[in-house]
Design an enzyme around this catalytic site. Structure first.
Site, mmCIF file in Angstrom:
data_model
loop_
_atom_site.group_PDB
_atom_site.id
_atom_site.type_symbol
_atom_site.label_atom_id
_atom_site.label_comp_id
_atom_site.label_asym_id
_atom_site.label_seq_id
_atom_site.Cartn_x
_atom_site.Cartn_y
_atom_site.Cartn_z
ATOM 1 N N GLU A 26 0.857 -1.195 0.000
ATOM 2 C CA GLU A 26 0.000 0.000 0.000
ATOM 3 C C GLU A 26 0.890 1.242 0.000
ATOM 4 O O GLU A 26 2.129 1.142 0.022
ATOM 5 C CB GLU A 26 -0.906 -0.014 1.233
ATOM 6 C CG GLU A 26 -0.158 0.084 2.552
ATOM 7 C CD GLU A 26 -0.982 0.756 3.643
ATOM 8 O OE1 GLU A 26 -1.555 1.834 3.398
ATOM 9 O OE2 GLU A 26 -1.056 0.185 4.750
ATOM 10 N N LYS A 87 -5.991 10.600 0.189
ATOM 11 C CA LYS A 87 -6.055 9.197 0.623
ATOM 12 C C LYS A 87 -7.141 8.497 -0.190
ATOM 13 O O LYS A 87 -8.299 8.908 -0.160
ATOM 14 C CB LYS A 87 -6.362 9.175 2.127
ATOM 15 C CG LYS A 87 -6.608 7.802 2.734
ATOM 16 C CD LYS A 87 -6.889 7.910 4.237
ATOM 17 C CE LYS A 87 -7.493 6.631 4.794
ATOM 18 N NZ LYS A 87 -7.839 6.754 6.231
ATOM 19 N N VAL A 108 -5.525 0.011 2.107
ATOM 20 C CA VAL A 108 -5.568 -1.436 1.880
ATOM 21 C C VAL A 108 -6.638 -1.769 0.837
ATOM 22 O O VAL A 108 -6.392 -2.548 -0.087
ATOM 23 C CB VAL A 108 -5.830 -2.179 3.212
ATOM 24 C CG1 VAL A 108 -6.145 -3.648 2.965
ATOM 25 C CG2 VAL A 108 -4.627 -2.030 4.141
ATOM 26 N N ASP A 140 -18.828 3.385 11.442
ATOM 27 C CA ASP A 140 -17.511 3.415 10.809
ATOM 28 C C ASP A 140 -16.871 2.028 10.778
ATOM 29 O O ASP A 140 -16.317 1.552 11.765
ATOM 30 C CB ASP A 140 -16.600 4.410 11.530
ATOM 31 C CG ASP A 140 -15.333 4.721 10.742
ATOM 32 O OD1 ASP A 140 -15.073 4.039 9.735
ATOM 33 O OD2 ASP A 140 -14.600 5.652 11.148
ATOM 34 N N SER A 142 -14.244 0.006 8.169
ATOM 35 C CA SER A 142 -13.388 0.224 6.992
ATOM 36 C C SER A 142 -13.794 -0.680 5.838
ATOM 37 O O SER A 142 -14.094 -1.868 6.026
ATOM 38 C CB SER A 142 -11.930 -0.041 7.348
ATOM 39 O OG SER A 142 -11.117 0.112 6.198
ATOM 40 N N ASP A 144 -11.759 -1.818 3.936
ATOM 41 C CA ASP A 144 -10.684 -2.816 3.848
ATOM 42 C C ASP A 144 -11.240 -4.240 3.988
ATOM 43 O O ASP A 144 -10.817 -5.150 3.277
ATOM 44 C CB ASP A 144 -9.642 -2.614 4.967
ATOM 45 C CG ASP A 144 -8.778 -1.368 4.754
ATOM 46 O OD1 ASP A 144 -8.951 -0.685 3.728
ATOM 47 O OD2 ASP A 144 -7.936 -1.090 5.636
ATOM 48 N N LYS A 161 -5.562 -2.342 13.184
ATOM 49 C CA LYS A 161 -4.996 -1.321 14.066
ATOM 50 C C LYS A 161 -5.608 -1.389 15.464
ATOM 51 O O LYS A 161 -6.799 -1.621 15.631
ATOM 52 C CB LYS A 161 -5.161 0.059 13.441
ATOM 53 C CG LYS A 161 -4.010 0.294 12.433
ATOM 54 C CD LYS A 161 -4.228 1.503 11.607
ATOM 55 C CE LYS A 161 -5.514 1.337 10.880
ATOM 56 N NZ LYS A 161 -5.455 1.541 9.457
#
Ligand code: PSU
Ligand code: MN
Length: 305
Positions: A26, A87, A108, A140, A142, A144, A161
């Site tokens: 990434e 981003k 990602v 929220d 992601s 990903d 994370k």
């Protein structure tokens, strides 16, 4: 079939031709969204060096002049990417192309999408996004997670994370049918620490096992990717109580600043670095390098099957 929506770097084109192992990377982590200067540059160099040392070709993904790139060239192109201020998640790629975005770093989700499009089946990151602790209120989660579920790419990560809700992130992967396999561990790591307190149900010991898992899923027509959860090396692990306190402080900080959407992760990462007096940064570098090394081992095994 001319497409100017995505392109491969020259070294990646040659590696695909020669059926050599490739590891997609990434780029968000190597920008100001991921790490402070000059650690971002050091992270990139260490990851690329680790991939090459293990016998694979590194292929950083990014958006350059509206084009999704797999294999950003070193030199001027890389400099533009390191300094990017946009981003880009998977859903942003089309808009970035339509509007001719100058330069953007890929998360990602965008990286996995581009890697799959390029036929690259192994990808390395630091830690993936996931279900945020306040997801019940904010929603929220992601992209990903869904992107990993959609594309036949192995993602190597030190868990998600640490400031996320790791239990719910694992549940989401179960719902999506994504195998979460521990790399020489039966514990799901928590980014800065080796054990989140949550187990994983599958363990692998070698790149060859991951390659075999991947090809078994392909034969079974089980769609999507695999998450390889690779704990931070013991020597680089942070103290759990200290990082927990830093995360609590960082999340309160982010909340006070009213961070929303894609702004949340960069803000929280920066706040954690501040709260640990910078100690989270070398840990982040060490785990990213360790993931790159393991991803290359997997890519070598995939290429030799
Ligand atoms: N891992 C890191 N640093 C980062 C990220 C991951 O060590 O900056 C980035 C990744 O690119 C990941 C993104 O895809 O954060 C997740 O952002 P969000 O929570 O907005 O989906
Ligand atoms: Mn989000």
């Amino acid at each position: 079939m001319g497409t100017n929506v995505f392109r491969l770097g020259d070294e990646v084109t040659a590696a695909i031709e020669a059926q050599e192992p490739i590891v997609a990377m990434e780029s968000t982590i190597y920008s100001a969204f991921g790490l402070p200067q000059p650690a971002n540059r050091e992270a990139l160099v260490r990851c690329e060096t680790a991939i090459r040392a293990a016998g694979a070709v590194p292929a950083m993904t990014a958006v350059i002049d509206g084009v999704g790139v797999v294999g950003v060239a070193s030199g001027a192109e890389t400099e533009r990417v390191l300094a990017a201020t946009a981003k880009i998640a998977a859903r942003d790629l089309g808009h970035a192309h339509a509007t001719g975005l100058d330069v953007g770093v890929t998360t990602v989700s965008a990286s996995v999408t581009l890697a799959a499009r390029a036929g690259v089946s192994v990808f390395t990151t630091g830690g993936i996004g996931g279900v945020h602790r306040d997801a019940a209120q904010t929603g929220d989660i992601s992209h990903d997670l869904l992107a990993i579920a959609r594309h036949r790419v192995v993602t190597v990560s030190a868990g998600a994370k640490a400031f996320l809700d790791l239990g719910r992130t694992l549940e989401e992967f179960e719902t999506l049918g994504v195998p979460v396999v521990g790399w020489n561990t039966d514990r799901f790591p928590a980014f800065y620490t080796r054990d989140s307190g949550h187990p994983v149900t599958m363990t692998v010991r070698t790149g060859a096992e991951v390659a075999a898992l991947l090809s078994a899923n392909r034969e079974l027509r089980h769609p999507g990717g695999v998450l390889v959860a690779n704990p931070i090396p013991e020597a680089d692990e942070l103290d759990a109580a200290r990082i927990d306190a830093a995360i609590t402080e960082a999340l309160e900080d982010a909340e006070r600043q009213g961070a929303r959407g894609p702004g949340v992760t960069p803000l929280v990462l920066a706040a954690i670095a501040a709260a640990t007096e910078g100690d989270s940064v070398p840990a982040n570098l060490a785990l990213a390098e360790n993931n790159a090394r393991v991803a290359a081992e997997i890519a070598v095994a995939v290429a030799s099957r």
